[in-house]
Write a protein that holds these residues in place. Structure first.
Motif, short mmCIF file in Angstrom:
data_model
loop_
_atom_site.label_atom_id
_atom_site.label_comp_id
_atom_site.label_asym_id
_atom_site.label_seq_id
_atom_site.Cartn_x
_atom_site.Cartn_y
_atom_site.Cartn_z
N ASP A 188 17.51 -8.39 -17.79
CA ASP A 188 16.13 -8.02 -17.47
C ASP A 188 15.70 -8.59 -16.12
O ASP A 188 15.05 -7.89 -15.31
N GLU A 189 16.05 -9.85 -15.88
CA GLU A 189 15.64 -10.48 -14.62
C GLU A 189 16.36 -9.85 -13.44
O GLU A 189 15.76 -9.62 -12.38
N PHE A 190 17.64 -9.58 -13.59
CA PHE A 190 18.39 -8.94 -12.51
C PHE A 190 17.85 -7.54 -12.23
O PHE A 190 17.67 -7.14 -11.07
N ASN A 191 17.54 -6.81 -13.29
CA ASN A 191 17.01 -5.46 -13.13
C ASN A 191 15.65 -5.49 -12.45
O ASN A 191 15.33 -4.62 -11.62
N SER A 192 14.84 -6.49 -12.77
CA SER A 192 13.54 -6.63 -12.11
C SER A 192 13.71 -6.92 -10.63
O SER A 192 12.96 -6.38 -9.79
N LEU A 193 14.70 -7.74 -10.30
CA LEU A 193 14.96 -8.03 -8.89
C LEU A 193 15.38 -6.77 -8.15
O LEU A 193 14.92 -6.52 -7.02
N VAL A 194 16.23 -5.97 -8.77
CA VAL A 194 16.66 -4.71 -8.15
C VAL A 194 15.45 -3.79 -7.94
O VAL A 194 15.31 -3.17 -6.88
N ASP A 195 14.57 -3.72 -8.95
CA ASP A 195 13.37 -2.88 -8.82
C ASP A 195 12.51 -3.33 -7.65
O ASP A 195 11.97 -2.50 -6.88
N GLU A 196 12.35 -4.67 -7.50
CA GLU A 196 11.53 -5.19 -6.41
C GLU A 196 12.16 -4.87 -5.06
O GLU A 196 11.46 -4.51 -4.10
N MET A 197 13.47 -4.99 -4.97
CA MET A 197 14.15 -4.69 -3.71
C MET A 197 14.05 -3.21 -3.36
O MET A 197 13.90 -2.84 -2.19
N GLU A 198 14.14 -2.35 -4.37
CA GLU A 198 14.00 -0.92 -4.13
C GLU A 198 12.60 -0.59 -3.63
O GLU A 198 12.42 0.24 -2.73
N ALA A 199 11.58 -1.25 -4.23
CA ALA A 199 10.21 -1.04 -3.78
C ALA A 199 10.04 -1.52 -2.34
O ALA A 199 9.38 -0.85 -1.52
N GLU A 200 10.65 -2.66 -2.01
CA GLU A 200 10.55 -3.19 -0.66
C GLU A 200 11.23 -2.25 0.34
O GLU A 200 10.71 -2.03 1.45
N GLN A 201 12.37 -1.69 -0.04
CA GLN A 201 13.06 -0.76 0.85
C GLN A 201 12.21 0.46 1.14
O GLN A 201 12.20 0.97 2.27
N GLN A 202 11.49 0.94 0.12
CA GLN A 202 10.62 2.10 0.32
C GLN A 202 9.49 1.78 1.28
O GLN A 202 9.09 2.61 2.11
N LEU A 203 8.97 0.55 1.20
CA LEU A 203 7.82 0.17 2.02
C LEU A 203 8.22 -0.27 3.43
O LEU A 203 7.43 -0.18 4.37
N ARG A 204 9.45 -0.74 3.57
CA ARG A 204 9.86 -1.38 4.82
C ARG A 204 9.62 -0.50 6.04
O ARG A 204 9.02 -0.94 7.03
N ALA A 263 7.74 2.23 6.29
CA ALA A 263 6.34 2.61 6.43
C ALA A 263 5.50 1.49 7.04
O ALA A 263 4.63 1.74 7.88
N LEU A 264 5.76 0.25 6.64
CA LEU A 264 4.92 -0.86 7.07
C LEU A 264 5.12 -1.24 8.53
O LEU A 264 4.32 -2.00 9.08
N GLN A 265 6.16 -0.72 9.17
CA GLN A 265 6.31 -1.01 10.59
C GLN A 265 5.18 -0.38 11.40
O GLN A 265 4.93 -0.78 12.54
N TRP A 266 4.51 0.62 10.82
CA TRP A 266 3.39 1.28 11.50
C TRP A 266 2.03 0.87 10.93
O TRP A 266 1.02 1.48 11.28
N PHE A 267 2.03 -0.14 10.09
CA PHE A 267 0.77 -0.65 9.53
C PHE A 267 0.43 -1.93 10.29
O PHE A 267 1.15 -2.93 10.19
N PRO A 268 -0.66 -1.95 11.07
CA PRO A 268 -1.01 -3.14 11.86
C PRO A 268 -1.08 -4.39 10.99
O PRO A 268 -1.80 -4.43 9.99
N SER A 269 -0.32 -5.42 11.35
CA SER A 269 -0.23 -6.62 10.52
C SER A 269 -1.57 -7.33 10.36
O SER A 269 -1.83 -7.94 9.32
N VAL A 324 0.77 -7.53 0.01
CA VAL A 324 1.57 -6.33 0.26
C VAL A 324 2.12 -5.73 -1.03
O VAL A 324 2.39 -4.53 -1.10
N GLN A 325 2.26 -6.55 -2.07
CA GLN A 325 2.76 -6.03 -3.34
C GLN A 325 1.80 -5.01 -3.97
O GLN A 325 2.20 -4.27 -4.87
N CYS A 326 0.57 -4.98 -3.49
CA CYS A 326 -0.37 -3.98 -3.97
C CYS A 326 0.08 -2.57 -3.60
O CYS A 326 -0.39 -1.59 -4.18
#
Length: 263
Positions: free
Chosen positions: A76-92, A94-100, A107-109
């Motif tokens: 469960d913990e490993f799967n959760s980590l994979v889910d978080e990394m997949e979400a981060e990859q999706q956002l990565r 896009a967020l380069q064009w979001f003014p910091s 950002v997890q929102c």
């Protein structure tokens, strides 16, 4: 003793290990049943089962292997980590064009946000999604750094010929674009005459953000102002951020005078 990173790498570096582990989490199975579900050799399956058993993540009961409570926890913990990394990859990207400096919320929102990026094979796909978003509710608020004719026409249709309420703040350059396009200028003047459409202008708009009922759409542009993608979310924290940003810009804005919108 192996480190925690070693244990993560043990699974992360082998799709077969994850697949064997997953099939046993689903249900107890014997070696042949595992091999039927995992595309690996008999020797590889046997080795992985032995490695998982050595870690006390699985145990053998008769001919079947089943996951232990410790193994369920680790999976469960490993799967959760994979889910978080997949979400981060999706956002990565896009967020380069979001003014910091505007990213004042966690950002997890945005982890469940719908991400639409520019597709060279379908140049109008992003525009269609934005138009569809503006039509998805009956109350439209926002701040905008652009005013393409297609957006003006869409807002004209839902306000002048519909019941939607629209309140938007534009940068002065957006009004210049409207003035130079006669159909947009006419539609814009008609909107300004309606009670359900309110437009104002403010020079300091940092990013284009739309709020349609409880949803937020954020346009992503590069340094040249080229539209690169968009985010859509119903996260309450992001919605509150968008409303605050809209209100801040609106307070500094001045109403648009319809007499100044001449083609």
């Amino acid at each position: 003793m192996e480190t925690a990173l070693d244990e993560i790498a043990f699974l992360a570096n082998s799709e077969n290990r994850v697949a064997v582990f997953e099939t046993l989490v689903e249900a107890p199975r014997n070696r042949d049943e595992v091999r039927d579900r995992v595309d690996a050799s008999r020797v590889t399956i046997a080795r992985i089962l032995r490695e998982l058993e050595e870690r006390n993540w699985i145990e053998q009961s008769g001919r079947a292997y089943e996951v232990t409570p410790l193994g369920e926890w680790m999976y469960d913990e490993f799967n959760s980590l994979v889910d978080e990394m997949e979400a981060e990859q999706q956002l990565r990207e896009a967020l380069q064009w979001f003014p910091s400096d505007l990213l004042t919320f966690d950002v997890q929102c945005l982890r469940d946000a719908e991400i639409i990026l520019h597709d060279a094979s379908d140049a109008t796909a992003l525009i269609r999604r934005i138009v569809k978003f503006h039509r998805s509710g009956d109350r439209i608020r926002g701040i905008a750094r652009s005013a393409a004719p297609v957006f003006i026409e869409n807002l004209w249709e839902v306000t002048v010929h519909g019941d939607a309420q629209a309140e938007l703040v534009l940068i002065p350059e957006a009004l210049d674009v409207i003035r130079t396009h006669p159909p947009s200028a006419r539609q814009f003047r008609e909107m300004l005459a309606e009670e359900n459409a309110h437009y104002s202008v403010y020079e300091g708009i940092p990013i284009s953000v739309g709020i349609v009922n409880g949803a937020v759409g954020i346009n992503l542009t590069d340094e040249e102002g080229t539209l690169k993608g968009g985010l859509k979310t119903e996260n309450e924290t992001v919605h509150a951020w968008a409303v605050d940003l809209f209100k801040t810009c609106r307070e500094e804005a001045r109403p648009v005078d319809s007499d100044t919108i001449t083609a």
